[in-house]
Design a protein around this motif. Structure first.
Motif, PDB file in Angstrom:
ATOM      1  N   THR A  28       0.844  -1.190   0.000  1.00 15.36           N
ATOM      2  CA  THR A  28       0.000   0.000   0.000  1.00 15.36           C
ATOM      3  C   THR A  28       0.881   1.242   0.000  1.00 15.36           C
ATOM      4  OG1 THR A  28      -1.809  -1.108   1.149  1.00 15.36           O
ATOM      5  CG2 THR A  28      -1.710   1.293   1.351  1.00 15.36           C
ATOM      6  N   ALA A  33       1.868   1.469  -5.319  1.00 10.82           N
ATOM      7  CA  ALA A  33       0.881   1.666  -6.389  1.00 10.82           C
ATOM      8  C   ALA A  33       1.544   1.642  -7.760  1.00 10.82           C
ATOM      9  CB  ALA A  33       0.143   2.981  -6.179  1.00 10.82           C
ATOM     10  N   PRO A  53      -4.068  -8.175  -1.611  1.00 16.55           N
ATOM     11  CA  PRO A  53      -3.819  -6.754  -1.355  1.00 16.55           C
ATOM     12  C   PRO A  53      -3.757  -6.472   0.145  1.00 16.55           C
ATOM     13  CG  PRO A  53      -6.123  -7.085  -1.912  1.00 16.55           C
ATOM     14  CD  PRO A  53      -5.469  -8.435  -2.016  1.00 16.55           C
ATOM     15  N   THR A  54      -2.977  -5.452   0.519  1.00 16.79           N
ATOM     16  CA  THR A  54      -2.813  -5.125   1.934  1.00 16.79           C
ATOM     17  C   THR A  54      -3.737  -3.999   2.402  1.00 16.79           C
ATOM     18  OG1 THR A  54      -1.008  -3.624   1.360  1.00 16.79           O
ATOM     19  CG2 THR A  54      -0.401  -5.878   1.998  1.00 16.79           C
ATOM     20  N   SER A  55      -4.585  -3.520   1.520  1.00 21.18           N
ATOM     21  CA  SER A  55      -5.549  -2.481   1.912  1.00 21.18           C
ATOM     22  C   SER A  55      -6.701  -2.478   0.931  1.00 21.18           C
ATOM     23  CB  SER A  55      -4.876  -1.095   1.923  1.00 21.18           C
ATOM     24  OG  SER A  55      -4.511  -0.719   0.611  1.00 21.18           O
ATOM     25  N   THR A  58      -5.578  -0.642  -2.258  1.00 23.51           N
ATOM     26  CA  THR A  58      -4.817  -1.490  -3.182  1.00 23.51           C
ATOM     27  C   THR A  58      -5.731  -2.507  -3.851  1.00 23.51           C
ATOM     28  OG1 THR A  58      -2.794  -1.210  -1.892  1.00 23.51           O
ATOM     29  CG2 THR A  58      -2.885  -3.100  -3.366  1.00 23.51           C
ATOM     30  N   ASP A  83       6.341  -4.144  -1.410  1.00 20.56           N
ATOM     31  CA  ASP A  83       5.709  -3.057  -0.681  1.00 20.56           C
ATOM     32  C   ASP A  83       6.683  -1.890  -0.588  1.00 20.56           C
ATOM     33  OD1 ASP A  83       3.854  -1.641   0.790  1.00 20.56           O
ATOM     34  OD2 ASP A  83       3.630  -3.156   2.364  1.00 20.56           O
ATOM     35  N   ALA A 101      -1.984   1.329   6.732  1.00 17.48           N
ATOM     36  CA  ALA A 101      -2.266  -0.091   6.460  1.00 17.48           C
ATOM     37  C   ALA A 101      -1.257  -1.024   7.120  1.00 17.48           C
ATOM     38  CB  ALA A 101      -2.282  -0.333   4.951  1.00 17.48           C
ATOM     39  N   GLU A 105      -0.321  -4.932   6.199  1.00 20.72           N
ATOM     40  CA  GLU A 105       0.969  -5.046   5.517  1.00 20.72           C
ATOM     41  C   GLU A 105       1.882  -6.030   6.240  1.00 20.72           C
ATOM     42  OE1 GLU A 105       1.533  -0.666   3.430  1.00 20.72           O
ATOM     43  OE2 GLU A 105       2.003  -0.894   5.554  1.00 20.72           O
ATOM     44  N   ASP A 176      -8.587   0.239   7.906  1.00 20.56           N
ATOM     45  CA  ASP A 176      -9.469  -0.759   7.294  1.00 20.56           C
ATOM     46  C   ASP A 176      -9.952  -1.775   8.320  1.00 20.56           C
ATOM     47  OD1 ASP A 176      -9.264   0.387   4.795  1.00 20.56           O
ATOM     48  OD2 ASP A 176      -7.674  -0.960   4.099  1.00 20.56           O
TER      49      ASP A 176
END
Length: 240
Positions: A28, A33, A53-55, A58, A83, A101, A105, A176
């Motif tokens: 994230t 990205a 995905p970690t978020s 993402t 990451d 995140a 992560e 999240d």
């Protein structure tokens, strides 16, 4: 070239670690990205991968690019996670969590055989702590949690302002996972391991943004090009 260009260079280098059929963790943040964007192009061209995905941010980016997604419940062991980081030191110890995140992560990173960290050279430091250390905490008993964090951090030589992170609406930032973030401006963390061990005694603390002994490779892009680090000593002299 700009920091944005260097982030992309680091992401491009990280793609060389990806092989067909891999199970990947997707980080994230702005640098991660870039990697997701490049990976999406590879998937469109025929690369076969499945990603965690970690978020939610993402997840949305990867889904929009057509990258196949899974969860750690469905795929609990990953081959590789790529990451970013807010800070990286010469031993590949990290501060992460600027994007909020850090818990996901860390869970994804620890579930991976290898972790590759990508960053521009502004994130490379001799001593962690210039970037405020994020701590994910539960909302219940927040004031008591904050007080204990301040006390235990001071016992390890870390003192500075501890602030509850706010969102753009002025309200407490919510991760999240439904938690809050405390940002700790310690300036210099001389013994990250001692601080991490001490903070984990706090009942209301879910996870710290210290990633210690987790990263296997650091890809750092800057004016001198792209460096691939494996916990070796780094020359911090100013560029001529």
């Amino acid at each position: 070239m700009s920091n944005d260009d260097w982030k992309r260079q680091a992401a491009e280098q990280a793609l060389t670690y990806v092989e067909d059929g891999m199970k990947l963790g997707l980080g994230t943040g702005s640098t991660a990205a870039k990697f997701v964007e490049l990976l999406g192009a590879k998937v469109k061209a025929g690369l076969k991968v499945v990603c965690v995905p970690t978020s939610e941010a993402t997840r949305a980016q990867a889904a929009a690019l057509g990258i196949p997604l899974t969860t750690l419940d469905e795929t609990p062991a990953l081959d590789l996670t790529v990451d970013g980081a807010d800070e990286v030191d010469e031993e590949l110890r990290l501060i992460k969590g600027g994007g909020g995140a850090l818990l996901r992560e860390k869970i994804v990173a620890v579930a991976s055989d290898r972790v590759v960290i990508i960053a521009d050279n502004s994130k490379l430091v001799e001593t962690l702590g210039r970037f405020p250390l994020p701590l994910e905490v539960v909302p219940f008993g927040l004031a008591a949690t904050e007080q204990l964090i301040i006390k235990l951090a001071a016992d390890t030589g870390c003192e500075g302002e501890v602030k509850l992170r706010k969102g753009t609406d002025g309200k407490p930032f919510v991760t999240d996972n439904g938690n809050h973030i405390l940002d700790c401006a310690f300036d210099a963390i001389e013994d990250p391991e001692a601080l991490d061990d001490s903070l984990k005694l706090v009942p209301g603390l879910v996870e710290t943004g210290l990633f210690l002994g987790i990263a296997d490779v650091g890809i750092i892009a800057g004016p001198k090009g792209v460096e691939v680090l494996s916990g070796i000593e780094i020359d911090f002299e100013e560029d001529e």
